[in-house]
Design an enzyme around this catalytic site. Structure first.
Site, short mmCIF file in Angstrom:
data_model
loop_
_atom_site.label_atom_id
_atom_site.label_comp_id
_atom_site.label_asym_id
_atom_site.label_seq_id
_atom_site.Cartn_x
_atom_site.Cartn_y
_atom_site.Cartn_z
N LYS A 1 0.65 -1.36 -0.03
CA LYS A 1 -0.22 -0.17 -0.04
C LYS A 1 1.09 1.41 0.15
O LYS A 1 0.82 2.31 -0.54
CB LYS A 1 -0.93 0.05 0.99
CG LYS A 1 -1.30 -1.18 1.06
CD LYS A 1 -2.83 -1.32 2.62
CE LYS A 1 -2.14 -1.14 3.73
NZ LYS A 1 -1.70 -2.13 4.11
N ARG B 1 -10.57 -0.10 8.37
CA ARG B 1 -9.84 -1.37 9.34
C ARG B 1 -10.76 -2.70 8.99
O ARG B 1 -10.40 -3.44 9.65
CB ARG B 1 -8.64 -1.01 10.23
CG ARG B 1 -7.41 -0.75 9.59
CD ARG B 1 -6.66 -1.72 9.58
NE ARG B 1 -5.64 -1.69 9.10
CZ ARG B 1 -4.44 -0.76 9.37
NH1 ARG B 1 -4.14 -0.03 8.31
NH2 ARG B 1 -2.94 -1.62 9.67
N ARG C 1 11.65 -5.23 5.49
CA ARG C 1 11.28 -4.27 4.43
C ARG C 1 12.14 -2.81 5.98
O ARG C 1 12.76 -3.05 7.20
CB ARG C 1 9.80 -3.26 5.56
CG ARG C 1 9.76 -2.46 5.38
CD ARG C 1 8.42 -2.05 5.42
NE ARG C 1 7.74 -1.93 6.66
CZ ARG C 1 6.55 -2.34 6.58
NH1 ARG C 1 5.78 -1.69 5.53
NH2 ARG C 1 5.60 -2.65 7.46
N ARG D 1 10.58 -0.72 11.02
CA ARG D 1 9.65 -0.69 12.86
C ARG D 1 9.52 -1.38 13.19
O ARG D 1 9.81 -2.99 13.11
CB ARG D 1 7.92 -1.04 11.60
CG ARG D 1 7.84 0.94 11.10
CD ARG D 1 6.67 0.48 9.85
NE ARG D 1 5.11 -0.28 10.34
CZ ARG D 1 4.11 -0.40 10.04
NH1 ARG D 1 4.31 0.50 8.52
NH2 ARG D 1 3.69 -0.66 9.96
N ARG E 1 -0.60 -9.12 13.09
CA ARG E 1 -1.38 -8.28 12.34
C ARG E 1 -2.04 -8.59 11.35
O ARG E 1 -3.50 -8.80 10.70
CB ARG E 1 -0.38 -7.15 11.53
CG ARG E 1 0.31 -6.53 12.57
CD ARG E 1 1.45 -5.94 12.35
NE ARG E 1 1.29 -4.78 11.11
CZ ARG E 1 2.87 -4.49 10.93
NH1 ARG E 1 4.22 -5.14 11.20
NH2 ARG E 1 2.72 -3.80 9.44
P1 AP5 Z 1 4.96 -1.74 1.88
O1 AP5 Z 1 4.68 -0.61 0.73
O2 AP5 Z 1 5.44 -0.96 2.96
O3 AP5 Z 1 3.67 -2.54 3.23
P2 AP5 Z 1 1.96 -1.57 3.42
O4 AP5 Z 1 1.35 -2.61 2.84
O5 AP5 Z 1 2.09 -0.21 3.23
O6 AP5 Z 1 2.17 -2.14 4.58
P3 AP5 Z 1 2.40 -1.84 6.16
O7 AP5 Z 1 2.98 -3.03 7.31
O8 AP5 Z 1 2.72 -0.62 6.09
O9 AP5 Z 1 0.62 -2.25 6.10
P4 AP5 Z 1 0.33 -2.49 7.78
O10 AP5 Z 1 -1.39 -2.03 7.24
O11 AP5 Z 1 0.43 -3.25 8.22
O12 AP5 Z 1 0.33 -1.10 8.61
P5 AP5 Z 1 0.00 0.43 8.85
O13 AP5 Z 1 0.92 1.38 8.85
O14 AP5 Z 1 -0.67 0.34 8.14
O15 AP5 Z 1 5.92 -2.66 1.12
C1 AP5 Z 1 6.35 -3.78 2.70
C2 AP5 Z 1 7.24 -4.71 2.15
O16 AP5 Z 1 7.20 -5.35 0.67
C3 AP5 Z 1 8.49 -3.64 1.25
O17 AP5 Z 1 9.96 -3.70 2.12
C4 AP5 Z 1 8.15 -2.41 -0.04
O18 AP5 Z 1 9.52 -2.85 -0.43
C5 AP5 Z 1 8.21 -4.52 -0.41
N1 AP5 Z 1 7.36 -4.77 -1.13
C6 AP5 Z 1 6.06 -3.56 -1.71
N2 AP5 Z 1 5.52 -4.09 -3.00
C7 AP5 Z 1 6.33 -4.91 -3.28
C8 AP5 Z 1 5.86 -5.30 -4.80
N3 AP5 Z 1 5.34 -5.49 -5.62
N4 AP5 Z 1 6.74 -7.23 -4.35
C9 AP5 Z 1 7.84 -7.52 -3.96
N5 AP5 Z 1 8.02 -6.88 -2.40
C10 AP5 Z 1 7.05 -5.96 -2.54
O19 AP5 Z 1 -0.67 0.45 10.21
C11 AP5 Z 1 0.32 0.34 11.27
C12 AP5 Z 1 -0.83 -0.12 12.81
O20 AP5 Z 1 -0.72 1.27 13.33
C13 AP5 Z 1 -1.63 -1.36 13.26
O21 AP5 Z 1 -1.22 -2.07 12.70
C14 AP5 Z 1 -2.38 -0.49 14.10
O22 AP5 Z 1 -1.60 -0.34 15.31
C15 AP5 Z 1 -2.44 0.83 13.91
N6 AP5 Z 1 -2.83 1.31 13.08
C16 AP5 Z 1 -3.00 2.22 11.42
N7 AP5 Z 1 -4.22 2.51 10.47
C17 AP5 Z 1 -5.12 2.28 11.77
C18 AP5 Z 1 -6.17 2.23 11.81
N8 AP5 Z 1 -7.45 2.73 10.57
N9 AP5 Z 1 -7.36 1.99 12.92
C19 AP5 Z 1 -6.50 0.75 14.00
N10 AP5 Z 1 -5.23 0.74 13.13
C20 AP5 Z 1 -4.97 1.37 13.11
MG MG Z 2 2.58 0.97 4.90
#
Ligand code: AP5
Ligand code: MG
Length: 212
Positions: free
Chosen positions: A15, A87, A124, A159, A170
């Site tokens: 994402k 979410r 990552r 992270r 997660r």
């Molecule tokens: P990346 O692009 O960073 O993936 P991502 O989908 O953004 O993954 P996240 O871990 O950021 O998602 P998340 O939803 O768990 O975390 P968030 O920050 O929202 O890519 C990941 C890796 O893969 C990288 O190394 C990249 O290089 C590689 N990659 C990318 N594309 C690729 C491809 N096509 N092929 C191969 N490799 C690839 O949330 C974190 C925490 O915050 C949650 O757990 C929760 O505690 C809280 N939180 C956030 N939003 C909410 C909400 N709305 N409600 C409640 N709690 C929330």
């Molecule tokens: Mg992300």
């Protein structure tokens, strides 16, 4: 104005990576994960409240995240990419009722086998200066620990919630919450699926094609 975009996808589905590319097309990227991490970094009251929850990989409560999102968006000025919100079905309903209120919106589901995501996430690294996302296994920086994009030295960080154990939690939460959200956007005829197991460039091409 282009429709707002919601990216739905598991942890590690790409994402943040794809949203950063879409910014070049005029969208504004808002990630609730980034907003929450920035509160933690500032040591704000909110940051202190959510720090433990995020470290465990649990979800922060819906109204807290909704309030943070609202404080950081002006949906009449520019088209947004919502990354990490909603979410769950309650957040999807809140987003519509409290922010989007009938404005044109499309949801893109980054479909991928969850089994491959733990390795992606634990490898990552993110630049602490500009936010560029790397992967030690598949997309390392050209020079060890130096950001290719902004040149910052010793800036690539892992992270806290990117350990195997926390990522498993997660992913479990994601698997338990995604279906009602997909049904919500499908019933509004506002859902597209993209194969997020493809290479980064191919995922972006698929997004571009659908956005044309
Ligand atoms: P990346 O692009 O960073 O993936 P991502 O989908 O953004 O993954 P996240 O871990 O950021 O998602 P998340 O939803 O768990 O975390 P968030 O920050 O929202 O890519 C990941 C890796 O893969 C990288 O190394 C990249 O290089 C590689 N990659 C990318 N594309 C690729 C491809 N096509 N092929 C191969 N490799 C690839 O949330 C974190 C925490 O915050 C949650 O757990 C929760 O505690 C809280 N939180 C956030 N939003 C909410 C909400 N709305 N409600 C409640 N709690 C929330
Ligand atoms: Mg992300």
């Amino acid at each position: 104005m282009k429709p707002h975009l919601i990216i739905l996808g598991a942890p590690g589905s790409g994402k943040g990576t794809q949203a950063a590319k879409l910014v070049e097309k005029g969208y504004k990227h808002v990630s609730t994960g980034d907003l929450l991490r920035s509160e933690i970094a500032k040591g704000s009251e909110l940051g202190q409240k959510v720090s433990g929850i995020i470290s465990r990989g649990d979800l922060v409560d819906d109204s807290t995240v909704m309030a943070l999102l609202k404080a950081n968006c002006n949906v009449d000025k520019v088209s947004y990419i919502f990354d990490g919100f909603p979410r769950n079905i309650a957040q999807a309903e809140m987003l519509e009722a409290e922010l989007l209120q009938g404005r044109k919106t499309l949801a893109v589901y980054f479909k991928i086998d969850l089994g491959i995501l733990i390795d992606r996430v634990v490898n990552r690294r993110t630049c602490g200066s500009c936010g560029e996302i790397y992967n030690l296994a598949t997309k390392p920086p050209s020079v060890l620990n130096v950001c290719d994009k902004c040149g910052a030295n010793d800036s690539l960080k892992q992270r806290k919630d990117d350990t195997r154990e926390v990522v498993s939690n997660r992913l479990k939460i994601f698997a338990n919450t995604v279906d009602p959200m997909l049904a919500f956007y499908k019933s509004r005829k506002a859902l597209v699926e993209i194969d997020a197991s493809l290479a980064e460039k191919e995922v972006f091409s698929a997004l571009e094609k659908f956005l044309e």
